[in-house]
Scaffold this active site. Structure first.
Site, mmCIF file in Angstrom:
data_model
loop_
_atom_site.group_PDB
_atom_site.id
_atom_site.type_symbol
_atom_site.label_atom_id
_atom_site.label_comp_id
_atom_site.label_asym_id
_atom_site.label_seq_id
_atom_site.Cartn_x
_atom_site.Cartn_y
_atom_site.Cartn_z
ATOM 1 C CB CYS A 186 -0.922 -0.001 1.216
ATOM 2 S SG CYS A 186 -2.025 -1.432 1.290
ATOM 3 C CG HIS A 265 12.381 -0.518 3.768
ATOM 4 N ND1 HIS A 265 12.109 -1.729 4.334
ATOM 5 C CD2 HIS A 265 12.163 -0.667 2.432
ATOM 6 C CE1 HIS A 265 11.738 -2.585 3.386
ATOM 7 N NE2 HIS A 265 11.751 -1.960 2.228
ATOM 8 C CG HIS A 351 -5.897 19.825 4.967
ATOM 9 N ND1 HIS A 351 -7.182 20.050 5.410
ATOM 10 C CD2 HIS A 351 -5.478 20.983 4.385
ATOM 11 C CE1 HIS A 351 -7.537 21.298 5.103
ATOM 12 N NE2 HIS A 351 -6.524 21.884 4.491
ATOM 13 C CG HIS A 355 -2.915 3.268 3.818
ATOM 14 N ND1 HIS A 355 -3.652 3.008 2.678
ATOM 15 C CD2 HIS A 355 -2.628 2.063 4.372
ATOM 16 C CE1 HIS A 355 -3.797 1.698 2.544
ATOM 17 N NE2 HIS A 355 -3.188 1.110 3.559
ATOM 18 C CG ASN A 388 -6.678 -0.886 2.180
ATOM 19 O OD1 ASN A 388 -6.101 -0.190 1.336
ATOM 20 N ND2 ASN A 388 -6.014 -1.513 3.129
#
Length: 460
Positions: A186, A265, A351, A355, A388
């Site tokens: 995603c 990561h 704002h 996700h 999603n």
């Protein structure tokens, strides 16, 4: 000795002064050349501004609406599933915040669903071409002017690639730079933005087209492993096309200026790496395993790392000092604190385009960033309305903010996404103009007046 040094200094100064006086024109020319060279070097090596001209989110036709009841009928017919697996899916569908009007590809709405390479290709082509057509219509950009193309889809990666599909359909020029990102989950949508930004730094006067999507047909799991059944329940059909530019002439018509991108990561940590994994189950049926306990842990770890790095770029100086002082006190002075200081990112952004993920991810973000219901509303409503949609979800969230008339000139927007690996990525934008929803067309336009809705009853 000192007298000799003074004599030499006076001699040299006199000599240099005499030289400058007798060669005024030459010296002036050389000074102009040096100054011009320095100016050109600075202009050529300074970071190019990257503008978001416009973007489009794909809205499938009403024929693709998949209610919860229809999803359960399809699941019953499609899989050799046990009754307890069906009960589990019903709990997920009812408890993760999805509404009754999310979308599935037509091939999967059949009973039984049609699962094949051809169906998967047809699904993806309809999404990416639909999104690109809309963004080209919005921006009026000629396809021959597009110099960079980045596509991303985690699961479906045919040969030729998705980028080749786009080049073939639109007959893009033969020397276009194309990239296809796969297996990145995603978070790939913002990774694509970061890649395009880097490419726009070295290719002057260019447009970059980014296409983010996921494929339901290829991701469908036909077994009984609960960690893999979750994937069937929460992911839905969608995609987005984004047009970036580094042309200064586009500053007046673009919506946003890209301020920062940041990628975190955590795959070096075993639990993070194994939180989302494509593998075979005990019957050798392939699916995407979602370990919810690992995802909760990985999300918290990745978010903390990402915001710690991002803070120095976006937080007010006072907030940065407080945050650094807390870190020094804990790490170096060994001072015990009940709760470390958490920077107030509401001072940095108007704002938050988070996700969609699932309710638990939204709750973690709300707690970690100390957001209120207003800030998390766009993400929560997007999950309810569209489900999603993976890497494209942050664009549906931003489209919600636009449709609500929330975006004002100068506003700062933070897009935050997560994905397999485990990764956490940020993109920070500044609005170049006030977005008038009456002049915009996006997937929320004809129904935004129905939102927000109370979704508390959906979380059981």
């Amino acid at each position: 000795m000192s007298s000799a040094i003074i004599f030499i200094q006076d001699f040299l100064i006199h000599d240099v002064f005499h030289f400058l006086k007798s060669n005024e024109v030459s010296v002036l020319i050389w000074c102009v050349l040096l100054a011009s060279s320095a100016f050109l070097y600075f202009m050529m090596n300074r970071p190019r501004k990257v503008y978001l001209v416009d973007f489009a989110c794909y809205k499938p036709s009403p024929a693709c609406i998949c209610s919860k009841e229809k999803f359960m009928r399809i699941s019953t017919c499609a899989n050799q599933v046990r009754d307890e697996s069906l009960d589990f899916q019903m709990r997920i569908v009812n408890g993760f915040g999805l509404g009754k009007n999310t979308y599935w590809p037509e091939s999967m709405l059949k009973i039984p669903p049609s699962i094949s390479m051809g169906d998967a290709r047809e699904e993806t082509e309809s999404v990416i071409i639909g999104a690109i057509d809309e963004v080209l219509l919005k921006t009026k950009v000629n396809v021959d002017d597009i110099g960079i193309l980045v596509t991303n889809c985690s699961i479906f990666n045919p040969t030729p690639s998705l980028s080749a599909i786009v080049v073939n359909h639109y007959k893009l020029k033969h020397n276009i730079l194309t990239y296809n990102l796969a297996g990145m989950g995603c978070s790939a949508g913002l990774i694509a933005i970061d890649l395009a930004k880097q490419l726009l730094q070295v290719h002057a006067n260019s447009y970059a087209l980014i296409v983010s999507t996921e494929n339901m047909n290829s991701g469908w799991y036909q077994g009984n492993n609960r960690s893999m059944l979750v994937n069937n329940c929460i992911f839905r059909m969608g995609g987005a096309a984004i047009l970036l530019s580094n042309l200064s002439s586009d500053s007046s018509r673009s919506k946003y200026l890209l301020s920062h991108t940041l990628r975190t990561h955590k795959a070096s940590q075993h639990d993070c790496y194994n939180s989302i994994m494509q593998r075979e189950d005990e019957t050798n049926t392939t699916g995407i395993s979602l370990n919810l306990d690992f995802i909760r842990y990985a999300s918290r770890e990745a978010i903390r790392s990402n915001i710690s790095s991002l803070g120095k770029f976006v937080l007010p100086f006072k907030e940065q000092i407080k945050f650094i002082a807390t870190l020094v006190a804990i790490k170096y002075l060994k001072i015990e604190m009940k709760k470390p200081y958490n920077p107030d990112f509401k001072l940095a952004f108007e704002h938050f385009c988070v996700h969609t993920g699932a309710k638990e991810i939204q709750d973690i973000l709300k707690e970690t960033l100390e957001l209120n219901d207003y800030h998390i509303e766009p993400s929560k409503m997007t999950l309810h309305r569209f489900g999603n949609t993976s890497s494209s979800s942050v664009w549906y969230v931003l489209a919600y903010c636009e449709a609500k008339g929330r975006i004002r000139k100068g506003d700062r927007i933070w897009q935050l996404s997560f994905g397999a690996g485990f990764k956490c990525n940020s993109a920070v934008w500044r609005a170049l103009r006030t977005i008038d929803p009456a002049k915009e067309t996006n997937p929320w336009t004809d129904e935004i007046h129905h939102f927000p809705v109370d979704v508390s009853a959906l979380y059981k």
